[in-house]
Design an enzyme around this catalytic site. Structure first.
Site, PDB file in Angstrom:
ATOM      1  N   CYS A  94      -5.026 -19.777  19.932  1.00  0.00           N
ATOM      2  CA  CYS A  94      -4.938 -18.538  20.732  1.00  0.00           C
ATOM      3  C   CYS A  94      -3.732 -17.744  20.248  1.00  0.00           C
ATOM      4  O   CYS A  94      -2.681 -18.317  19.952  1.00  0.00           O
ATOM      5  CB  CYS A  94      -4.718 -18.848  22.204  1.00  0.00           C
ATOM      6  SG  CYS A  94      -6.058 -19.756  22.959  1.00  0.00           S
ATOM      7  N   THR A 101       0.811  -1.222   0.000  1.00  0.00           N
ATOM      8  CA  THR A 101       0.000   0.000   0.000  1.00  0.00           C
ATOM      9  C   THR A 101       0.841   1.267   0.000  1.00  0.00           C
ATOM     10  O   THR A 101       0.481   2.269  -0.620  1.00  0.00           O
ATOM     11  CB  THR A 101      -0.925   0.005   1.244  1.00  0.00           C
ATOM     12  OG1 THR A 101      -1.818  -1.090   1.114  1.00  0.00           O
ATOM     13  CG2 THR A 101      -1.721   1.277   1.361  1.00  0.00           C
TER      14      THR A 101
HETATM   15  N1  ASP Z   1      -2.893  -5.313   0.317  1.00  0.00           N
HETATM   16  C1  ASP Z   1      -1.752  -4.532   0.794  1.00  0.00           C
HETATM   17  C2  ASP Z   1      -0.519  -5.407   0.754  1.00  0.00           C
HETATM   18  O1  ASP Z   1      -0.325  -6.204   1.628  1.00  0.00           O
HETATM   19  C3  ASP Z   1      -2.019  -4.032   2.175  1.00  0.00           C
HETATM   20  C4  ASP Z   1      -0.927  -3.141   2.751  1.00  0.00           C
HETATM   21  O2  ASP Z   1       0.141  -2.934   2.247  1.00  0.00           O
HETATM   22  O3  ASP Z   1      -1.166  -2.616   3.844  1.00  0.00           O
HETATM   23  O4  ASP Z   1       0.260  -5.295  -0.163  1.00  0.00           O
END
Ligand code: ASP
Length: 344
Positions: free
Chosen positions: A280, A15
Site C-alpha cells: 500500500c 526530460t
Molecule cells: N525518462 C525521463 C527521466 O527520468 C523522464 C523525466 O525526466 O520526466 O529521465
C-alpha cells in the site's frame, strides 16, 4: 529576495533538458547550455545562479549510486559558497536519488531541491519553467539569515515535499510526485506558503558531513497470491545478498505457509536483513496486528514502518555501505535518520 542570495544548479539530465533524436524521434538528454538559453528569465530573478552539469547527462533510468556520489561531492565542494542547491534530474528515479542524498548529506543546514519536468523546456507547454523558477526561489529562501528549508526536497507542480517521503505517482500529469505518509513542506500558488511545522529543525552547530559509500547487494521481493517457493528461494539465495525489502500485503501481511516461513527464517539466520514494506502507498506496517504478520516477526523480519520503497532502498544501500555490521544496520533501520519514517 536579493542578489545576496545564491543558488547552484546541478544538472544530471532528465526530460527537462531533452530534445528528440532526429532519426528515432525518441527523447534523449541534450546539453546544459540549451537549458540556460531557453530560460533567459533566470537572469532576471535577482539571485546569483551558477550551473554545473554532471556529464554525461542521463535519462534517470540510467542513474546509479555513482551519480548520487557525484551530486553529494559537488554539494560538499560548493557548500560554503551558495545559499542552496537545485538538482535537475529525470523524474523516473528522482525519488531514489533524492532519498539517497538525504542520507548522504548528514548535518545538512541548507536546501537541496530536486526538480525536473514532464515536458522538455523547449516545448511550448513545458512545466519546466515554473518548476525550476520556484525551486530556485525555495533554495534561496532565508529567514533571519538561515535557510527556510534546510532539507533535501522535491519540488514539483505546486508542492514541496520531503524527498525521502516521495514516490513518482504519474507519468501523465504535471503533479508527478506524491508524499503519501507525510504532509508537504510548502504549497505554491500566488504565494509560496511554507508549512514551517512540517519542516525539519536543524541544530545550531550543524556541520555537513558527506558519506557516499553504498552497497548494492540488496533486492526487492514483491509477494503475490500464488508466488512459488522457487521464486522466493531464488531471490533469498542470491550470492552475496545482504538485505531484502519484502513487499507485503496491507498492514504488512504475508502467506502463512510453512515453506515461506522457513525460507525467510533461513535467510535471516544466514545474516540477511529482511525489511517489511507494505504494497500500500499510504499507511504503515504493523507487525503482529494480524496473525499473517506474526510469522514474519518470528522469522526475524524487521518493520519498515511507513517508509517508501525508494527510501528503504537508499537507506539500506547507505547503511550497508557505511557500516557492514548487520546488528548496527538493523538498529539504524529501526530509527528515523532524516525524517524518512514515522515510528510509533
Ligand atoms: N525518462 C525521463 C527521466 O527520468 C523522464 C523525466 O525526466 O520526466 O529521465
Amino acid at each position: 529576495m536579493n542578489s545576496d542570495n545564491s543558488v547552484l544548479l546541478i544538472f544530471t539530465g532528465g526530460t527537462i533538458g531533452m530534445t528528440s533524436d532526429p532519426e528515432t524521434g525518441a527523447l534523449r538528454p541534450a546539453d546544459f547550455e540549451s537549458v540556460e538559453k531557453l530560460m533567459p528569465e533566470l537572469k532576471d530573478m535577482g539571485i546569483h545562479i551558477a550551473g554545473v552539469p554532471l556529464l554525461p547527462l542521463v535519462d534517470s533510468s540510467d542513474i546509479s549510486p555513482k551519480v548520487w556520489e557525484r551530486i553529494a561531492l559537488t554539494i560538499e565542494e560548493h557548500y560554503d559558497s551558495y545559499d542552496g542547491f537545485v538538482v535537475l534530474h529525470g523524474t523516473d528515479t528522482m525519488s531514489y536519488s533524492a532519498s539517497a542524498l538525504s542520507f548522504m548529506l548528514t548535518g545538512l543546514a541548507k536546501p537541496v531541491i530536486f526538480t525536473g519536468s514532464q515536458i522538455p523546456i523547449g516545448v511550448l507547454r513545458t512545466d519546466a519553467k515554473e518548476n525550476l523558477i520556484t525551486a530556485i526561489e525555495i533554495a534561496s529562501a532565508k529567514k533571519g539569515g538561515k535557510a527556510v528549508v534546510p532539507e533535501v526536497c522535491i519540488y514539483f507542480e505546486d508542492k514541496l515535499f520531503r524527498a525521502n517521503r516521495t514516490t513518482k505517482q504519474t507519468s501523465e500529469h504535471f503533479s508527478a510526485f506524491k508524499s503519501f505518509n507525510y504532509p508537504p513542506l510548502a504549497e505554491v500558488g500566488v504565494h509560496i506558503k511554507f508549512l514551517h511545522h512540517n519542516i525539519m529543525k536543524v541544530p545550531e552547530n550543524a556541520k555537513l558531513h558527506v558519506r557516499t559509500k553504498t552497497d548494492r547487494n540488496i533486492a526487492i521481493l514483491k509477494i503475490f497470491p500464488g508466488i512459488t517457493e522457487k521464486t522466493v528461494n531464488g531471490i533469498l539465495n542470491i550470492d552475496g545478498l545482504k538485505a531484502v525489502i519484502l513487499e507485503t500485503f496491507g498492514a504488512g501481511n504475508a502467506p502463512r505457509g510453512e515453506w515461506f516461513y522457513q525460507a525467510l527464517k533461513n535467510a535471516t539466520e544466514k545474516g540477511i536483513i529482511i525489511v517489511n514494506k507494505s504494497q500500500c502507498s499510504a499507511g504503515s506496517v504493523e507487525m503482529g496486528l494480524y496473525e499473517t504478520s506474526l510469522n514474519l516477526l518470528n522469522a526475524g523480519v524487521i518493520s519498515g514502518y511507513d517508509a517508501t520503497t525508494e527510501a528503504l532502498v537508499a537507506k539500506l544501500m547507505y547503511l550497508l555501505g557505511e557500516n557492514g555490521n548487520r546488528e548496527k544496520v538493523k538498529t539504524q533501520m529501526a530509527k528515523s535518520l532524516c525524517g524518512e519514517m514515522t515510528i510509533g
